[in-house]
Enzyme design. Structure first.
Site, PDB file in Angstrom:
ATOM      1  N   THR A 197      37.642  27.409  48.875  1.00 42.06           N
ATOM      2  CA  THR A 197      38.496  27.153  48.878  1.00 42.06           C
ATOM      3  C   THR A 197      38.841  25.467  50.299  1.00 42.06           C
ATOM      4  O   THR A 197      37.787  26.400  50.970  1.00 42.06           O
ATOM      5  CB  THR A 197      39.738  28.156  49.584  1.00 42.06           C
ATOM      6  OG1 THR A 197      39.575  28.802  50.885  1.00 42.06           O
ATOM      7  CG2 THR A 197      39.660  29.626  48.060  1.00 42.06           C
ATOM      8  N   SER A 214      38.798  20.185  49.767  1.00 43.70           N
ATOM      9  CA  SER A 214      38.592  18.853  50.502  1.00 43.70           C
ATOM     10  C   SER A 214      38.007  17.639  51.085  1.00 43.70           C
ATOM     11  O   SER A 214      38.199  17.047  51.182  1.00 43.70           O
ATOM     12  CB  SER A 214      39.943  18.315  49.995  1.00 43.70           C
ATOM     13  OG  SER A 214      40.511  18.875  51.053  1.00 43.70           O
ATOM     14  N   ILE A 256      34.530  21.400  56.654  1.00 44.86           N
ATOM     15  CA  ILE A 256      33.957  22.761  56.763  1.00 44.86           C
ATOM     16  C   ILE A 256      33.306  23.373  54.993  1.00 44.86           C
ATOM     17  O   ILE A 256      32.467  23.405  54.439  1.00 44.86           O
ATOM     18  CB  ILE A 256      34.089  24.088  57.206  1.00 44.86           C
ATOM     19  CG1 ILE A 256      34.548  24.235  58.929  1.00 44.86           C
ATOM     20  CG2 ILE A 256      33.033  25.178  57.130  1.00 44.86           C
ATOM     21  CD1 ILE A 256      34.418  24.891  59.650  1.00 44.86           C
ATOM     22  N   GLY A 257      35.057  22.823  53.851  1.00 41.50           N
ATOM     23  CA  GLY A 257      34.727  23.357  53.002  1.00 41.50           C
ATOM     24  C   GLY A 257      33.815  22.306  52.331  1.00 41.50           C
ATOM     25  O   GLY A 257      32.870  22.462  50.935  1.00 41.50           O
ATOM     26  N   TYR A 302      47.786  29.823  65.784  1.00 46.89           N
ATOM     27  CA  TYR A 302      46.422  29.484  65.369  1.00 46.89           C
ATOM     28  C   TYR A 302      45.625  31.204  65.528  1.00 46.89           C
ATOM     29  O   TYR A 302      44.948  32.150  64.739  1.00 46.89           O
ATOM     30  CB  TYR A 302      45.823  28.277  65.620  1.00 46.89           C
ATOM     31  CG  TYR A 302      44.237  27.917  65.027  1.00 46.89           C
ATOM     32  CD1 TYR A 302      44.558  28.065  62.985  1.00 46.89           C
ATOM     33  CD2 TYR A 302      43.199  28.799  65.544  1.00 46.89           C
ATOM     34  CE1 TYR A 302      43.087  28.157  62.927  1.00 46.89           C
ATOM     35  CE2 TYR A 302      41.882  28.566  64.470  1.00 46.89           C
ATOM     36  CZ  TYR A 302      42.066  27.924  63.022  1.00 46.89           C
ATOM     37  OH  TYR A 302      40.585  28.220  63.082  1.00 46.89           O
TER      38      TYR A 302
END
Length: 367
Positions: free
Chosen positions: A16, A19, A22-23, A158
């Site tokens: 997930t 885009s 890291i992903g 966060y």
């Protein structure tokens, strides 16, 4: 809870937040190493283009638009993986957003929205992944942060979401082990990473968001994630800078508070040293895709020796033994040289004494 974990080249991996950052780096790296990849994110155009790029280079990839805050959409990702590849072997909950600003300056609806992605997105992904992997075995990887261990000012909301991710992940792991389900659970905790993270963040601070150094390349996290896909670990901290914060916070909590309260720490996160274009607010809409790196001028560490040493302790130990042996050999050689010098000096002294004695003898007994 013993089960066979497939080599990466035989795995199907769901990622997930694929885009950008890291992903995206993890998806590309996994595909290069032979895994089939399911890319999930809100930015449909970006993940579809990334999937086409992977297929163009001979890999297998599927793009599925998904807002991880929506449980039905997360289930659609799992169903798409089953239809395309017969299922999946590793699920990576990577999607996340951030807010920069003092807690009292952040509207509560924005806090809730951040938790919808960072925490409830992990919950949704974990529930769907375990439902599938619990029947066939596999690996669940949740993306925490070094801020899962130590909160910092300016990114308090966060930090709170990443604390929640760590608690959820630890509890889930224990429950799965108790029930002897064949699912390994790893929490990955990156330090500051050079991604579009700050560009996509909502900003309520008086300045431009920044990441405190040292800053590491997204590939350092991708390598840790893919290592966990084949060799699950309880948790992996990426970057020694983050580990230092963790150690300091655990050993000297009040002193660490004082350090965090200093102006220098705030200036590291908020400054005006570079210009940025107006970008979409990643909290409410998807950010710019297909970018692994951020656009701030900064020194980036391409590797983390600390993390590699933790991931490969045996190899590190052998290298350390080899280095120690080489150092010992190098240290022994000067000693032998010194012995020879000392022998030469003794020989010179003896020779000089013999010459002087001979000279005296000649003078005393000369005819």
């Amino acid at each position: 809870m013993r089960f066979r974990i497939k080599p990466l080249s035989e795995q199907v991996i769901v990622i997930t937040g694929a885009s950008s950052g890291i992903g995206l780096a993890t998806a590309r790296m996994a595909a290069r190493r032979g895994a089939a990849v399911v890319l999930a994110a809100r930015n449909r155009d970006a993940i579809e283009q990334a999937a086409r790029e992977i297929r163009h280079h001979g890999g297998s990839a599927l793009a599925v638009r998904c807002d991880v805050a929506e449980e039905d959409q997360v289930r659609d990702v799992a169903e798409a993986a089953r239809n395309a590849f017969g299922g999946f072997d590793t699920w990576v909950n990577n999607a996340g957003v951030s807010i920069f600003g003092k807690i009292m300056d952040v509207p509560v609806d924005e806090m809730r929205k951040l938790f919808e992605t960072n925490f409830w997105g992990v919950v949704n992904g974990s529930m769907v992944a375990v439902d599938h992997l619990g029947r066939r075995g596999g690996v669940l990887i949740n993306m925490g942060s070094v801020l899962s261990e130590r909160a910092v000012p300016i990114q308090g909301v966060y930090s709170a979401s990443k604390f929640a991710v760590r608690a959820f992940t630890d509890a889930l792991r224990m429950e799965l082990e108790h029930d002897r389900l064949p699912v390994a659970v790893t929490l990955v905790k990156p330090s500051s990473i050079d991604t579009p993270f700050r560009e996509h963040a909502t900003n309520h601070a008086d300045g431009i968001p920044n990441l405190p150094p040292p800053v590491y390349a997204p590939e350092t996290v991708a390598r840790a994630v893919l290592h966990a896909a084949e060799h699950p670990r309880r948790d992996i901290t990426v970057g020694f800078g983050g580990k230092m914060i963790d150690w300091m916070g655990a050993a000297f909590p009040r002193m660490t508070d004082r350090l965090m309260e200093r102006r220098a720490v705030w200036d590291q996160q908020i400054n005006g040293n570079f210009e940025t274009a107006e970008r979409p607010d990643g909290l409410w809409e998807h950010g710019e895709g297909l970018r692994e790196r951020g656009d701030a001028p900064r020194m980036v560490m391409e590797h983390s020796v600390f993390t590699q040493a933790r991931l490969h302790p045996m190899m590190t130990g052998l290298l350390a033994v080899g280095a120690g042996a080489a150092a010992a050999f190098a240290l022994r050689r000067p000693d032998r040289g010194a012995d020879r010098i000392e022998e030469d000096r003794s020989r010179d002294v003896d020779t000089s004494w013999d010459k002087r004695r001979a000279a005296v003898g000649r003078t005393a007994y000369a005819p």
